[in-house]
Design a protein around this motif. Structure first.
Motif, PDB file in Angstrom:
ATOM      1  N   ARG A 256       0.836  -1.206   0.000  1.00 36.64           N
ATOM      2  CA  ARG A 256       0.000   0.000   0.000  1.00 36.64           C
ATOM      3  C   ARG A 256       0.874   1.261   0.000  1.00 36.64           C
ATOM      4  O   ARG A 256       0.522   2.266  -0.626  1.00 36.64           O
ATOM      5  CB  ARG A 256      -0.919  -0.005   1.224  1.00 36.64           C
ATOM      6  CG  ARG A 256      -1.960  -1.132   1.221  1.00 36.64           C
ATOM      7  CD  ARG A 256      -2.975  -0.920   2.330  1.00 36.64           C
ATOM      8  NE  ARG A 256      -3.997  -1.961   2.331  1.00 36.64           N
ATOM      9  CZ  ARG A 256      -4.001  -3.002   3.135  1.00 36.64           C
ATOM     10  NH1 ARG A 256      -3.026  -3.159   4.029  1.00 36.64           N
ATOM     11  NH2 ARG A 256      -4.968  -3.899   3.089  1.00 36.64           N
ATOM     12  N   ASP A 261      -2.245  -2.010  -5.006  1.00 40.83           N
ATOM     13  CA  ASP A 261      -3.479  -2.460  -4.370  1.00 40.83           C
ATOM     14  C   ASP A 261      -3.341  -3.948  -4.031  1.00 40.83           C
ATOM     15  O   ASP A 261      -3.191  -4.774  -4.942  1.00 40.83           O
ATOM     16  CB  ASP A 261      -4.666  -2.244  -5.308  1.00 40.83           C
ATOM     17  CG  ASP A 261      -5.995  -2.555  -4.629  1.00 40.83           C
ATOM     18  OD1 ASP A 261      -5.982  -3.041  -3.482  1.00 40.83           O
ATOM     19  OD2 ASP A 261      -7.035  -2.291  -5.247  1.00 40.83           O
ATOM     20  N   ASP A 264      -5.586  -6.260  -6.068  1.00 44.13           N
ATOM     21  CA  ASP A 264      -5.129  -6.530  -7.447  1.00 44.13           C
ATOM     22  C   ASP A 264      -3.944  -7.485  -7.473  1.00 44.13           C
ATOM     23  O   ASP A 264      -3.853  -8.359  -8.343  1.00 44.13           O
ATOM     24  CB  ASP A 264      -4.728  -5.219  -8.139  1.00 44.13           C
ATOM     25  CG  ASP A 264      -5.935  -4.384  -8.529  1.00 44.13           C
ATOM     26  OD1 ASP A 264      -7.038  -4.945  -8.604  1.00 44.13           O
ATOM     27  OD2 ASP A 264      -5.776  -3.168  -8.726  1.00 44.13           O
TER      28      ASP A 264
END
Length: 384
Positions: A256, A261, A264
């Motif tokens: 992060r 993400d 993902d």
């Protein structure tokens, strides 16, 4: 005539002197009665002779300091004297010390043993707590489903975002590496179905329908269900352990931080991989289950493999195969979703990884069986 007992029984440094006049006992206290000297003061009080007489005078005129620990010791000693039948009188307290002693006396008694709750009430309370927890988990899982579905749609509409290397890797780990255990269990399930089916159908002279029993059971239910349960215990738990370990090492937070993400990177490839691998495993499981049923039919019923295939082709519609195969991508999606969901809930400890891994297996199997029941109702309603 008063007799001073302090010189015989108590050193002056211990802060007390005891004297007796007839039935009246006088205890003169001096020095500091504070937490620092509490152990010494308690030992000095423990060495006093047993209380005898009618009255005890506690003289605090010479006490230089008094805190809650000292007040508690004096109160405890006064209670012991009262229990022995003496009337206790305090002297030299002063307003501030009197309030201190009264405050300590308010909290002197230990709390009583809590009343035991009614067993029925405790059971209902426990059920309520578990229900609330399960409802919260279901809500969080539903939220995660929405988040993952949006991320999956984003990756499928923009294929460049999808990590194909990761997808292929997880297909190999969840599909190819699971072939031995899935094949063995499916073969044995086919053997059991054929044997038990033949044993029951023999009572009606209908052993030949063992072929139909094995074919329909394996293709519609047992093939996909056994495969999904094995994958839930094998791959679902692996997803939780892998992501959970990354949580403990703070690798997810690092993703992060650098703008990646975790959904993902970690979740979508696993969901795509398992949604592809589970239908392939189901097809393989169907073949092995039917092979096991055919072998047992040959051994127990003397139905040759060729005759088994002829009966299978004549009595089994292709719809049964499609019904079982249609469930596989949904089951794969659900298993991967639960595994990743529990992995991301891991906190910073190895114990949490183990707990979440166990929870993931239980939840995944529960979701698979629930979905299978809903599919069975749906296909029954539409007469498939």
């Amino acid at each position: 005539m008063a007799t001073d007992l302090s010189s015989e029984t108590r050193p002056e440094a211990e802060g007390l002197a005891l004297s007796r006049t007839g039935e009246r006992v006088e205890l003169t206290l001096s020095g500091a009665w504070t937490t620092e000297l509490a152990a010494r003061r308690e030992a000095a009080l423990a060495g006093l002779p047993p209380w005898q007489g009618r009255e005890l005078l506690l003289d605090l005129e010479a006490v230089s300091q008094l805190d809650t620990a000292g007040a508690w010791l004096l109160l405890r000693m006064a209670r012991e004297a009262e229990a022995a039948g003496l009337v206790v009188t305090w002297q030299g307290l002063g307003e501030a010390r009197r309030r201190l002693v009264e405050k300590v006396a308010e909290h002197e008694s230990a709390p009583g043993e809590p009343a035991r709750p009614n067993r029925l009430v405790a059971i209902v309370e426990r059920i309520g707590e578990k229900t609330v927890t399960a409802g919260g988990t279901a809500r969080d899982l539903l939220n995660f489903l929405g988040l993952v579905t949006i991320a999956l749609a984003r990756n499928l509409t923009r294929p460049a975002r999808l990590r194909f290397t990761s997808v292929v890797y997880h297909i190999e780990r969840t599909g190819w590496d699971a072939l031995p255990i899935v094949g063995l269990l499916s073969f044995l399930i086919g053997v059991v179905l054929a044997y038990q089916g033949a044993d029951q159908l023999a009572k009606f002279g209908a052993q030949i329908f063992t072929v139909n029993l094995v074919g329909i059971s394996v293709l519609r239910e047992m093939g996909i269900l056994i495969t999904a349960i094995v994958v839930a215990g094998r791959s679902g738990s692996a997803f939780t352990a892998q992501i959970g370990t990354m949580q403990v090492r703070e690798e997810v937070d690092a993703m992060r931080t650098i703008g990646l993400d975790p959904v993902d990177v970690l979740v979508v490839p696993r969901i795509v991989a398992l949604s592809i691998a589970l239908p392939l495993l189901t097809f393989y499981s169907d073949i092995m289950g039917i092979l096991g049923g055919a072998m047992m039919s040959w051994i127990a019923l003397d139905i040759s493999p060729l005759e088994f295939l002829r009966r299978f082709e004549a009595g089994i519609r292709v719809n049964h195969f499609y019904v079982g195969l249609a469930k596989a991508p949904i089951f794969g999606y659900a298993i991967a979703l639960v595994g990743c969901f529990e992995g991301l809930k891991v906190t910073g400890s190895a114990e949490s990884v183990g707990l979440r891994t166990t929870t993931a297996v239980v939840e995944a199997i529960f979701v698979v069986i629930l979905l299978d029941a809903l599919f069975s109702i749906f296909f029954s309603v539409i007469h498939v």
